[in-house]
Design a protein around this motif. Structure first.
Motif, short mmCIF file in Angstrom:
data_model
loop_
_atom_site.label_atom_id
_atom_site.label_comp_id
_atom_site.label_asym_id
_atom_site.label_seq_id
_atom_site.Cartn_x
_atom_site.Cartn_y
_atom_site.Cartn_z
N MET A 179 21.74 32.38 37.21
CA MET A 179 22.22 33.56 37.94
C MET A 179 23.24 34.31 37.08
N ILE A 180 23.12 35.62 37.03
CA ILE A 180 24.03 36.43 36.23
C ILE A 180 25.39 36.48 36.92
N PRO A 181 26.47 36.17 36.21
CA PRO A 181 27.80 36.18 36.84
C PRO A 181 28.36 37.59 36.94
N TRP A 182 29.27 37.79 37.88
CA TRP A 182 30.01 39.04 37.98
C TRP A 182 31.06 39.09 36.87
N ILE A 183 31.23 40.28 36.30
CA ILE A 183 32.24 40.52 35.27
C ILE A 183 33.17 41.63 35.76
N GLN A 184 34.46 41.40 35.68
CA GLN A 184 35.43 42.42 36.06
C GLN A 184 35.61 43.38 34.89
N LEU A 185 35.32 44.67 35.13
CA LEU A 185 35.43 45.68 34.09
C LEU A 185 36.80 46.34 34.05
N ASP A 186 37.40 46.53 35.22
CA ASP A 186 38.67 47.25 35.27
C ASP A 186 39.30 47.04 36.65
N THR A 187 40.60 47.34 36.73
CA THR A 187 41.30 47.34 38.01
C THR A 187 42.09 48.64 38.13
N ALA A 188 42.45 48.98 39.35
CA ALA A 188 43.22 50.20 39.59
C ALA A 188 44.06 50.01 40.84
N ASP A 189 45.32 50.41 40.77
CA ASP A 189 46.20 50.36 41.93
C ASP A 189 45.99 51.59 42.79
N VAL A 190 45.90 51.37 44.10
CA VAL A 190 45.80 52.48 45.06
C VAL A 190 47.22 52.96 45.36
N PRO A 191 47.47 54.26 45.29
CA PRO A 191 48.83 54.76 45.55
C PRO A 191 49.37 54.37 46.92
N ASP A 192 50.68 54.40 47.04
CA ASP A 192 51.38 54.12 48.30
C ASP A 192 51.13 52.71 48.80
N GLY A 193 51.10 51.76 47.86
CA GLY A 193 50.97 50.37 48.27
C GLY A 193 49.63 50.01 48.89
N GLY A 194 48.59 50.71 48.46
CA GLY A 194 47.27 50.47 49.04
C GLY A 194 46.50 49.33 48.42
N GLY A 195 47.17 48.51 47.61
CA GLY A 195 46.49 47.38 47.01
C GLY A 195 45.81 47.73 45.71
N ARG A 196 44.89 46.88 45.30
CA ARG A 196 44.24 47.04 44.00
C ARG A 196 42.73 47.04 44.16
N LEU A 197 42.09 47.97 43.46
CA LEU A 197 40.63 48.03 43.40
C LEU A 197 40.15 47.32 42.15
N ARG A 198 38.96 46.73 42.24
CA ARG A 198 38.34 46.07 41.09
C ARG A 198 36.94 46.63 40.89
N LEU A 199 36.64 47.02 39.67
CA LEU A 199 35.28 47.44 39.32
C LEU A 199 34.58 46.24 38.70
N MET A 200 33.48 45.83 39.33
CA MET A 200 32.74 44.64 38.91
C MET A 200 31.33 45.03 38.48
N ARG A 201 30.78 44.23 37.55
CA ARG A 201 29.39 44.45 37.12
C ARG A 201 28.67 43.12 37.02
N ARG A 202 27.41 43.13 37.45
CA ARG A 202 26.52 41.99 37.30
C ARG A 202 25.18 42.52 36.84
N GLY A 203 24.93 42.42 35.54
CA GLY A 203 23.72 43.03 35.00
C GLY A 203 23.80 44.54 35.16
N ALA A 204 22.83 45.12 35.85
CA ALA A 204 22.82 46.57 36.09
C ALA A 204 23.46 46.94 37.42
N GLU A 205 24.01 45.96 38.14
CA GLU A 205 24.59 46.18 39.46
C GLU A 205 26.11 46.32 39.35
N PHE A 206 26.66 47.30 40.08
CA PHE A 206 28.11 47.53 40.09
C PHE A 206 28.65 47.37 41.50
N SER A 207 29.91 46.98 41.58
CA SER A 207 30.58 46.83 42.86
C SER A 207 32.02 47.28 42.71
N ILE A 208 32.55 47.96 43.74
CA ILE A 208 33.97 48.27 43.81
C ILE A 208 34.53 47.48 44.98
#
Length: 237
Positions: free
Chosen positions: A1-30
């Protein structure tokens, strides 16, 4: 099974936490923490958000739309496909990194829609654009969270309370549409829409369109005002 790879992170303004951009093969997830906000394989309900609005705006020759949340561009692409050359679309994205992802690792998914001359992409809080608008838009489309509960950013709740709905109503032209995407139902939000004076409908859609997937919900709330009709043409004497 192809593992997920974290490509980048980003903080959401005003204390909204952190977003992660993930990739698994040709599939992406935020993702926000352990919650998946969007996935490149599941575009049906985000596209439906725009399609249902555009179907209701076909009588308007040059509609002006505001989209809150860039995401992976599925709503924007569907809006461009459903509107004519005179349309204008403002897209408000709060997180600068999401815009960078759209122009970088997600560029193939966006398929050039960010360079369409009808599009104005703003790195801004959609709430501010709504509050600054006065009968400026034929439709406002909101997909900035997993629903009206402000999951990823507490300040988003201000879009969905009575004050936020009053601002959206003021920013819409008569007969305009407020459309809101949600991962699930929220009867209290339906009640607030109606209390704010909107004619509110609920549409249940599948995450992957005709191919099924999770059941999501879209509110289509119509401004109660009547759109002014065009003045009658005078017959020549």
């Amino acid at each position: 099974m192809i593992p997920w790879i974290q490509l980048d992170t980003a903080d959401v303004p005003d204390g909204g936490g952190r977003l992660r951009l993930m990739r698994r093969g040709a599939e992406f997830s935020i993702m926000a923490g352990s919650t998946e906000l969007m996935n490149s394989r599941l575009s049906g309900s985000e596209a439906a958000l725009a399609t249902m609005v555009c179907d209701r705006l076909r009588d308007r020759p040059a509609p002006h739309l505001l989209i809150g949340g860039l995401g992976m561009g599925f709503t924007l692409r569907a809006a461009l496909a459903g509107l004519g050359p005179e349309a204008r679309i403002v897209v408000a994205e709060l997180v600068p990194a999401v815009v960078a992802w759209a122009r970088g690792p997600l560029a193939e998914i966006f398929a050039g829609c960010l360079t369409d001359p009808r599009v104005d992409l703003c790195t801004a809080d959609v709430g501010s654009l709504i509050r600054d608008g006065r009968a400026a838009f034929d439709a406002i489309l909101l997909d900035v969270d997993n629903g009206p509960d402000g999951l990823t950013r507490a300040a988003n709740g201000g879009l969905y309370d009575m004050t936020g709905l009053a601002a959206a109503k003021a920013a819409l032209r008569p007969g305009g549409i407020l459309a809101v995407w949600s991962s699930g139902p929220d009867p209290r939000f339906t009640q607030r829409l109606r209390k704010a004076g909107f004619a509110a409908e609920e549409a249940r859609v599948r995450a992957n369109g005709a191919r099924g997937g999770a059941r999501h919900l879209i509110w289509i709330a119509t401004h109660p005002g009547v759109r002014p009709s065009a003045p009658a043409l005078r017959r020549p004497a």
